[in-house]
Design an enzyme around this catalytic site. Sequence first.
Site, PDB file in Angstrom:
ATOM      1  N   ASP A 218       0.868  -1.298   0.022  1.00 29.86           N
ATOM      2  CA  ASP A 218       0.014  -0.233  -0.247  1.00 29.86           C
ATOM      3  C   ASP A 218       0.784   1.279   0.090  1.00 29.86           C
ATOM      4  O   ASP A 218       2.038   1.248   0.122  1.00 29.86           O
ATOM      5  CB  ASP A 218      -0.969  -0.090   1.080  1.00 29.86           C
ATOM      6  CG  ASP A 218      -0.250  -0.322   2.470  1.00 29.86           C
ATOM      7  OD1 ASP A 218       0.990  -0.308   2.766  1.00 29.86           O
ATOM      8  OD2 ASP A 218      -0.829  -0.948   3.331  1.00 29.86           O
TER       9      ASP A 218
ATOM     10  N   ASP B   5      -8.094  -3.239  14.302  1.00 31.44           N
ATOM     11  CA  ASP B   5      -9.252  -3.761  13.696  1.00 31.44           C
ATOM     12  C   ASP B   5      -9.506  -4.690  13.056  1.00 31.44           C
ATOM     13  O   ASP B   5     -10.467  -4.797  12.364  1.00 31.44           O
ATOM     14  CB  ASP B   5      -9.970  -2.188  13.393  1.00 31.44           C
ATOM     15  CG  ASP B   5      -9.338  -1.707  12.092  1.00 31.44           C
ATOM     16  OD1 ASP B   5      -8.331  -2.260  11.701  1.00 31.44           O
ATOM     17  OD2 ASP B   5      -9.496  -0.687  11.535  1.00 31.44           O
TER      18      ASP B   5
ATOM     19  N   HIS C 230      -7.578  -5.065   9.959  1.00 32.38           N
ATOM     20  CA  HIS C 230      -7.379  -4.872   8.576  1.00 32.38           C
ATOM     21  C   HIS C 230      -6.030  -5.325   8.410  1.00 32.38           C
ATOM     22  O   HIS C 230      -4.991  -5.352   9.050  1.00 32.38           O
ATOM     23  CB  HIS C 230      -7.448  -3.350   8.265  1.00 32.38           C
ATOM     24  CG  HIS C 230      -6.292  -2.362   8.795  1.00 32.38           C
ATOM     25  ND1 HIS C 230      -6.332  -1.603  10.126  1.00 32.38           N
ATOM     26  CD2 HIS C 230      -5.028  -2.231   8.451  1.00 32.38           C
ATOM     27  CE1 HIS C 230      -5.032  -1.371  10.309  1.00 32.38           C
ATOM     28  NE2 HIS C 230      -4.272  -1.397   9.292  1.00 32.38           N
TER      29      HIS C 230
ATOM     30  N   GLU D 277      -9.759  -1.830   5.092  1.00 32.07           N
ATOM     31  CA  GLU D 277     -10.442  -1.253   6.530  1.00 32.07           C
ATOM     32  C   GLU D 277     -11.777  -2.436   6.772  1.00 32.07           C
ATOM     33  O   GLU D 277     -12.287  -3.053   5.807  1.00 32.07           O
ATOM     34  CB  GLU D 277     -10.739  -0.131   6.425  1.00 32.07           C
ATOM     35  CG  GLU D 277      -9.599   1.030   6.321  1.00 32.07           C
ATOM     36  CD  GLU D 277      -8.841   1.018   7.559  1.00 32.07           C
ATOM     37  OE1 GLU D 277      -8.935  -0.129   8.347  1.00 32.07           O
ATOM     38  OE2 GLU D 277      -8.268   2.229   7.766  1.00 32.07           O
TER      39      GLU D 277
END
Length: 260
Positions: free
Chosen positions: A66, A135, A137, A142
Amino acid sequence: MEVVIAPADELAVLAAGHVDRLLRRKPDAVIGLATGSSPLKVYDELARRHAEEGLSFARARGFMLDEYVGLPADHPERYRTVIEKEIASRVGWAPEQVQGPDGLAADLPAASRAYEQAIAAAGGVDVQILGIGTDGHIAFNEPGSSLASRTRVKTLTRQTREDNARFFGGDVDAVPTHCLTQGLGTIMDARHLVLLATGRQKAEAVHQLVEGPVSAMWPATIMQMHPHATVLVDDAAAGRLQLADYYREAYASKPAWQGL
């Protein structure tokens, strides 16, 4: 999915050792590169093996997971800069051997498609190094991300930006709002996934990843569907695993020839 529970330094040696064996067997291997804190010890060990044991990256290729959108090319937290500092420059990788999504492209959807094509043209990723967010990811996929998603623009959650603010002097407002990221479908195309997680703050995400239902609410759970996925965690990150004793027993009983 294989789960290995061990001290963080040992996990890094395991992951680096796997990359080492891959490169000695297949010098032109394609390695998927993650940023964040999780892979840093792996990169340290690979750099040591390059300097002290002759591990060659001369024919290997690297693809980043990314990139932030809009950070200037000379920004220290631009992921291309981070990868250059943490691994590429330390193992003699030429700039053209390591590619990442173009977060400065005028046409971000076109840049995303071009990145997918570049990975495919290289023959796909042999081993993808991954971390996991609190979380759940992976890369910047996400919660709510499509389990079949490809490289695309994503909006970062407030939680992710707060987690990453430590790299921006603690200022969450300095963390970009958007990124380009490989999709979950793109990541799943890699032939081997190796995820590292350490620390108590990752325990719930690791629990969901390994033992929870496959769900877009915890994007990393898609790894349960991969034919060759390895999860490397320390005792703190394994703190919520209900089958932790079994994972320890299974790894202790594993034939040495299998590797990861």
